[in-house]
Write an enzyme that holds these catalytic residues in place. Structure first.
Site, short mmCIF file in Angstrom:
data_model
loop_
_atom_site.label_atom_id
_atom_site.label_comp_id
_atom_site.label_asym_id
_atom_site.label_seq_id
_atom_site.Cartn_x
_atom_site.Cartn_y
_atom_site.Cartn_z
CE LYS A 166 -3.94 -1.86 -0.26
NZ LYS A 166 -4.77 -1.64 -1.45
CG ASP A 194 -3.74 -0.56 -4.55
OD1 ASP A 194 -4.18 0.50 -5.03
OD2 ASP A 194 -4.48 -1.52 -4.21
CD GLU A 220 -4.28 -2.51 -7.51
OE1 GLU A 220 -3.42 -3.37 -7.78
OE2 GLU A 220 -5.24 -2.75 -6.74
CD GLU A 246 -9.35 -1.88 -6.03
OE1 GLU A 246 -8.20 -2.24 -6.33
OE2 GLU A 246 -9.75 -1.80 -4.87
CG ASP A 269 -14.04 -7.66 -6.95
OD1 ASP A 269 -14.87 -8.60 -7.02
OD2 ASP A 269 -13.29 -7.52 -5.98
CG HIS A 296 -9.98 -5.90 -6.54
ND1 HIS A 296 -11.19 -6.00 -5.88
CD2 HIS A 296 -9.12 -5.37 -5.65
CE1 HIS A 296 -11.04 -5.53 -4.65
NE2 HIS A 296 -9.79 -5.14 -4.48
CD GLU A 329 -5.75 -8.01 -4.97
OE1 GLU A 329 -6.57 -7.69 -5.84
OE2 GLU A 329 -5.29 -7.22 -4.12
MG MG Z 1 -6.38 -2.13 -5.21
#
Ligand code: MG
Length: 383
Positions: A166, A194, A220, A246, A269, A296, A329
């Site tokens: 992150k 991300d 991301e 996503e 997703d 995702h 993922e």
């Molecule tokens: Mg993400």
């Protein structure tokens, strides 16, 4: 044979330690799971990605349009649900509710026909998938990344060949964290970042340029998912591949990303964007624009298995004799619904996961565990 019953469960797992990312804090996992039962007694499982109680209301609203239909005609059912919601829900949670039903129908169809979902989708291009660890969330607000080094090393020890971290704490702090993680994991492990749309275009350009030396596989959601043209501009300013999607729904939403040349990698997703039925169309659309697809995932083990079957069936564009490993993922944050809800357990060997070969999604839900996490009607009413 007809569809006889649709049940929804809201599953809640209170976390022992909350964590946060650039937008908000997580102290629990709360997910809506759907069970669709046919008149012969067979059933399939699905899940939606989004606020669980809203998803449940969506499924409750839609189920009257599904009960009594032939479970093998899942694409026809999908279209029926899409038409019933189009006028007031072209994006958002009602599409996720359709997704949950759609996924359960694919699982059910596979069980009825005694075939894995990947075979129903058209067959497997690969029987092993390379999971990447999603982790390195922030824990302590005072010192959000103090655990990063130790956590990254656990992923290496467990055999992961790719890790996503992150960012979104600010350019300088992100830069320091990324440099430290790259130094920790060495050059052979793929590293992705991300920001969950934390940055303006100007900030994202500065951060991307600064971290180019660290061999980042993708950046991301650098900026808001609404700014399709800004994504294109960012792509033109950095050598780092840009990913997103996503927060997008249906092939029509994804077409915005493609026709604006917004992303190198698209990340639908499947549990939100329209289920497996629509994800297959999104992948076909992506292939016409030369965009890679890496879905995702964020939910229970049901959603992870959905992703496995889908990725196994993704074409490699352009084709060649030796195609690269396809990534999946694999969230590593605390989540009992990923670890305990289904069996057999997901197992990673030499950094790879085998695509399930059993019928449907290839899993059974442990209904004792399901009821352990399921909220009662009263608990749902006060959510
Ligand atoms: Mg993400």
């Amino acid at each position: 044979m007809t569809i006889e019953k649709i049940e929804t469960f809201i599953l809640k797992d209170k976390l022992s330690n909350s964590f946060f990312f650039s937008q908000w804090e997580y102290s629990e996992r709360c997910i809506c799971v759907v069970k669709v039962t046919a008149s012969n007694g067979q059933y399939g499982w699905g899940e939606g990605y989004g606020p669980a109680q809203v998803l449940k209301s969506g499924v409750d609203f839609l189920k009257g349009h599904v009960i009594g239909k032939n479970p093998l005609e899942n694409e026809v059912i999908w279209n029926h649900l899409y038409r019933k919601t189009l006028d007031y829900a072209r994006r958002g949670v009602l599409v996720a509710s359709i997704s949950a039903i759609d996924i359960a129908l694919w699982d059910l169809k596979g069980k009825i026909l005694n075939l894995p979902v990947s075979t129903l989708l058209g067959g497997v291009f690969r029987d092993k998938i390379k999971p990447y660890a999603t982790g390195l969330y922030f824990i302590d607000p005072e010192n959000p990344s103090k655990h990063f080094k130790e956590e990254a090393l656990t992923y290496i020890e467990r055999g992961f060949k790719a890790i996503k971290m992150k960012v979104g704490l600010g350019i300088e702090e992100d830069y320091k964290n990324i440099k430290m993680i790259r130094d920790t994991i060495g050059d052979d492990i793929q590293l992705m970042v991300d920001s969950n749309h934390a940055y303006s275009l100007r900030e994202a350009i500065i951060l991307a340029k600064k971290i180019e030396p660290f061999n980042i596989s993708w950046f991301e959601e650098p900026i808001s998912p609404e700014f399709y043209k800004q994504y294109k501009e960012l792509r033109s300013k950095t050598s780092i591949p840009i990913s997103g999607g996503e927060c997008e729904y249906l092939r029509y939403g994804f077409h915005q990303l493609f026709r604006n040349n917004s992303v190198d990698i698209v990340q639908p997703d499947i549990c939100a964007a329209g289920g497996l039925t629509e994800a297959k169309r999104i992948a076909a659309l992506a292939s016409t624009y030369g965009v890679d697809v890496i879905p995702h995932t964020w939910g229970t083990a049901i959603g992870i298995h959905v992703a496995m079957h889908f990725i196994a069936n993704l074409e490699h564009i352009p084709g060649r004799m030796k195609s690269p490993d396809f990534l999946m993922e694999y969230d590593q944050t605390e989540n009992g619904l990923r670890e305990r809800l289904t069996y057999p357990k997901i197992s990673m060997v030499d950094g790879m996961i085998e695509v399930p070969k059993r019928p449907g999604l290839g899993i059974e839900v442990d209904e004792d565990v399901l009821m352990e996490y399921a909220l009662s009607e009263e608990e749902i009413n006060i959510l």
